[in-house]
Scaffold this motif. Structure first.
Motif, short mmCIF file in Angstrom:
data_model
loop_
_atom_site.label_atom_id
_atom_site.label_comp_id
_atom_site.label_asym_id
_atom_site.label_seq_id
_atom_site.Cartn_x
_atom_site.Cartn_y
_atom_site.Cartn_z
N LEU A 93 45.25 79.28 113.59
CA LEU A 93 45.80 78.46 112.51
C LEU A 93 47.09 77.80 112.98
O LEU A 93 47.78 78.32 113.84
CB LEU A 93 46.08 79.31 111.27
N THR A 94 47.40 76.67 112.38
CA THR A 94 48.63 75.96 112.76
C THR A 94 49.84 76.70 112.18
O THR A 94 49.71 77.60 111.34
CB THR A 94 48.64 74.52 112.21
N VAL A 95 51.01 76.25 112.62
CA VAL A 95 52.26 76.79 112.09
C VAL A 95 52.29 76.67 110.57
O VAL A 95 52.56 77.64 109.85
CB VAL A 95 53.46 76.06 112.73
N MET A 96 51.96 75.46 110.05
CA MET A 96 51.98 75.25 108.60
C MET A 96 50.96 76.14 107.88
O MET A 96 51.26 76.71 106.83
CB MET A 96 51.71 73.78 108.26
N GLU A 97 49.77 76.27 108.46
CA GLU A 97 48.74 77.10 107.82
C GLU A 97 49.17 78.57 107.79
O GLU A 97 48.94 79.27 106.80
CB GLU A 97 47.40 76.94 108.56
N ASN A 98 49.82 79.00 108.87
CA ASN A 98 50.34 80.37 108.88
C ASN A 98 51.39 80.57 107.79
O ASN A 98 51.40 81.58 107.10
CB ASN A 98 50.93 80.72 110.25
N LEU A 99 52.27 79.58 107.65
CA LEU A 99 53.32 79.70 106.63
C LEU A 99 52.70 79.74 105.23
O LEU A 99 53.14 80.51 104.37
CB LEU A 99 54.32 78.55 106.76
N ARG A 100 51.65 78.94 105.02
CA ARG A 100 50.99 78.94 103.70
C ARG A 100 50.38 80.30 103.41
O ARG A 100 50.33 80.73 102.25
CB ARG A 100 49.93 77.85 103.64
N MET A 101 49.91 81.00 104.46
CA MET A 101 49.36 82.35 104.25
C MET A 101 50.41 83.27 103.66
O MET A 101 50.10 84.20 102.91
CB MET A 101 48.87 82.95 105.57
N GLY A 102 51.67 83.03 104.01
CA GLY A 102 52.76 83.85 103.46
C GLY A 102 52.92 83.68 101.96
O GLY A 102 53.55 84.51 101.30
N GLY A 103 52.35 82.59 101.42
CA GLY A 103 52.47 82.34 99.98
C GLY A 103 51.17 82.54 99.25
O GLY A 103 51.01 82.08 98.12
N TYR A 104 50.25 83.30 99.87
CA TYR A 104 48.91 83.39 99.28
C TYR A 104 48.90 84.08 97.92
O TYR A 104 48.01 83.85 97.11
CB TYR A 104 47.93 84.08 100.25
N ALA A 105 49.92 84.93 97.66
CA ALA A 105 49.94 85.62 96.37
C ALA A 105 50.56 84.76 95.26
O ALA A 105 50.65 85.17 94.11
CB ALA A 105 50.70 86.94 96.50
N ILE A 106 51.00 83.53 95.63
CA ILE A 106 51.66 82.65 94.65
C ILE A 106 50.66 81.57 94.22
O ILE A 106 50.23 80.76 95.04
CB ILE A 106 52.91 81.98 95.27
N PRO A 107 50.27 81.56 92.93
CA PRO A 107 49.25 80.60 92.50
C PRO A 107 49.73 79.14 92.56
O PRO A 107 48.92 78.25 92.78
CB PRO A 107 48.97 81.01 91.04
N ASP A 108 51.00 78.89 92.38
CA ASP A 108 51.54 77.53 92.34
C ASP A 108 51.71 76.99 93.77
O ASP A 108 52.70 77.26 94.44
CB ASP A 108 52.88 77.54 91.59
N ARG A 109 50.72 76.20 94.22
CA ARG A 109 50.73 75.75 95.62
C ARG A 109 51.89 74.80 95.90
O ARG A 109 52.41 74.76 97.02
CB ARG A 109 49.41 75.04 95.97
N ARG A 110 52.29 74.01 94.90
CA ARG A 110 53.41 73.09 95.14
C ARG A 110 54.71 73.85 95.36
O ARG A 110 55.54 73.47 96.16
CB ARG A 110 53.55 72.10 93.99
N LEU A 111 54.83 74.96 94.63
CA LEU A 111 56.00 75.82 94.83
C LEU A 111 56.01 76.36 96.27
O LEU A 111 57.05 76.39 96.93
CB LEU A 111 55.96 76.97 93.81
N VAL A 112 54.83 76.76 96.73
CA VAL A 112 54.73 77.28 98.10
C VAL A 112 55.17 76.21 99.09
O VAL A 112 55.96 76.48 100.01
CB VAL A 112 53.28 77.75 98.40
N GLU A 113 54.68 74.96 98.89
CA GLU A 113 55.06 73.88 99.81
C GLU A 113 56.57 73.63 99.78
O GLU A 113 57.18 73.44 100.83
CB GLU A 113 54.31 72.58 99.46
N ARG A 114 57.14 73.67 98.60
CA ARG A 114 58.61 73.46 98.50
C ARG A 114 59.36 74.55 99.23
O ARG A 114 60.33 74.29 99.93
CB ARG A 114 59.04 73.41 97.03
N ARG A 115 58.91 75.79 99.06
CA ARG A 115 59.59 76.89 99.74
C ARG A 115 59.47 76.76 101.25
O ARG A 115 60.42 77.03 101.98
CB ARG A 115 58.99 78.22 99.30
N ILE A 116 58.28 76.35 101.71
CA ILE A 116 58.08 76.20 103.16
C ILE A 116 59.01 75.11 103.69
O ILE A 116 59.66 75.28 104.73
CB ILE A 116 56.60 75.89 103.48
#
Ligand SMILES: Nc1ncnc2c1ncn2[C@@H]1O[C@H](COP(=O)(O)OP(=O)(O)OP(=O)(O)O)[C@@H](O)[C@H]1O
Ligand SMILES: [Mg+2]
Length: 237
Positions: A93-116
């Motif tokens: 997985l790419t760097v970004m995909e790995n980081l998104r895995m860190g937010g898998y328990a968070i339903p709000d995907r936009r929040l995850v992107e902002r945090r990343i």
């Protein structure tokens, strides 16, 4: 301040008992270190606290919440995340995909992107390689990626399993400095380390395990020297 407490935790694999009734306390804003010889059960204990292994008896709590035997995603939601031994990045997985895995328990995907986005600026080597497969990063960069991934869930506690293993001396220092910075933000660190000499100066509290049991509990000032630690490893005082 919130305490992470393990009380007489017993766990293992199959029928094989590995951790034989270990109790410990770690606090937010502090670095608590676990030392011990290879195979004594350090990783097994961290996995049980993080929900990746069942707790056979005893309990783990974060503040008022009982964590023991909750599924990993629930434990993450309560604010505790494990950075496993070896970092556990997904190499394909790419760097970004790995980081998104860190937010898998968070339903709000936009929040995850902002945090990343907020996080990645603090990791320039990752920011330059968003679309690079994690497997082609250097060992040090992979260590940074797994740390950043753990932070996406904005944990109150991070369990780190040998975060400096295999890194160059400069990267060991950078990694331990970043970990110290996290405590300044109020995050609690419970960390297994083999680089005792480097970890001691930043530790607030130490535990030494051997053969699945707690053999020592105290502050770094309570330890005379490396030889005393080795003696404890070998079953002495
Ligand atoms: N998935 C597993 N299944 C069965 N046994 C395991 C498993 N993982 C670890 N063990 C065994 O449990 C014991 C403790 O392993 P653990 O990984 O907790 O040790 P450790 O203290 O973290 O060692 P190290 O310092 O080498 O990382 C070892 O005897 C190991 O072989
Ligand atoms: Mg281990």
């Amino acid at each position: 301040m919130t305490a992470l407490v393990a009380e007489n935790v017993v766990t293992g694999y199959g029928k094989q008992e590995i951790v034989r009734g270990v109790s410990l306390t770690a606090e937010t804003g502090r670095i608590t270190c676990i030392f011990g010889p290879n195979g004594c059960g350090k990783s097994t204990l961290l996995k049980a606290i993080a929900g990746a292994l069942p707790v056979w008896s005893g309990a783990t709590r974060l503040g008022d919440v009982t964590l023991s035997n909750l599924p990993v995603h629930e434990v993450v939601r309560h604010g505790l995340v494990l950075m496993p031994q070896g970092g556990g990045v997904f190499p394909r997985l790419t760097v970004m995909e790995n980081l998104r895995m860190g937010g898998y328990a968070i339903p709000d995907r936009r929040l995850v992107e902002r945090r990343i986005e907020a996080l990645i600026d603090q990791y320039p080597s990752l920011a330059r390689r968003r679309r690079t497969a994690a497997g082609s990063l250097s060992g040090g960069e992979q260590a940074m990626l797994s740390l950043a991934r753990a932070l996406v869930s904005q944990p109150r506690f991070i369990l780190l399993d040998e975060p400096s293993a295999g890194l160059s001396p400069a990267m060991v220092n950078e990694t331990l400095e970043r970990i110290t910075t996290l405590t300044e933000q109020g995050i609690g660190i419970l960390m297994v380390e083999q680089n005792i000499r480097e970890a001691m100066p930043i530790a607030d509290k130490l535990y030494i395990l051997a053969a699945g049991e707690k053999r020592f509990e105290g502050s770094p000032q309570d330890v005379r020297d490396d030889r005393q630690i080795m003696d404890i490893y070998m079953g002495g005082a």
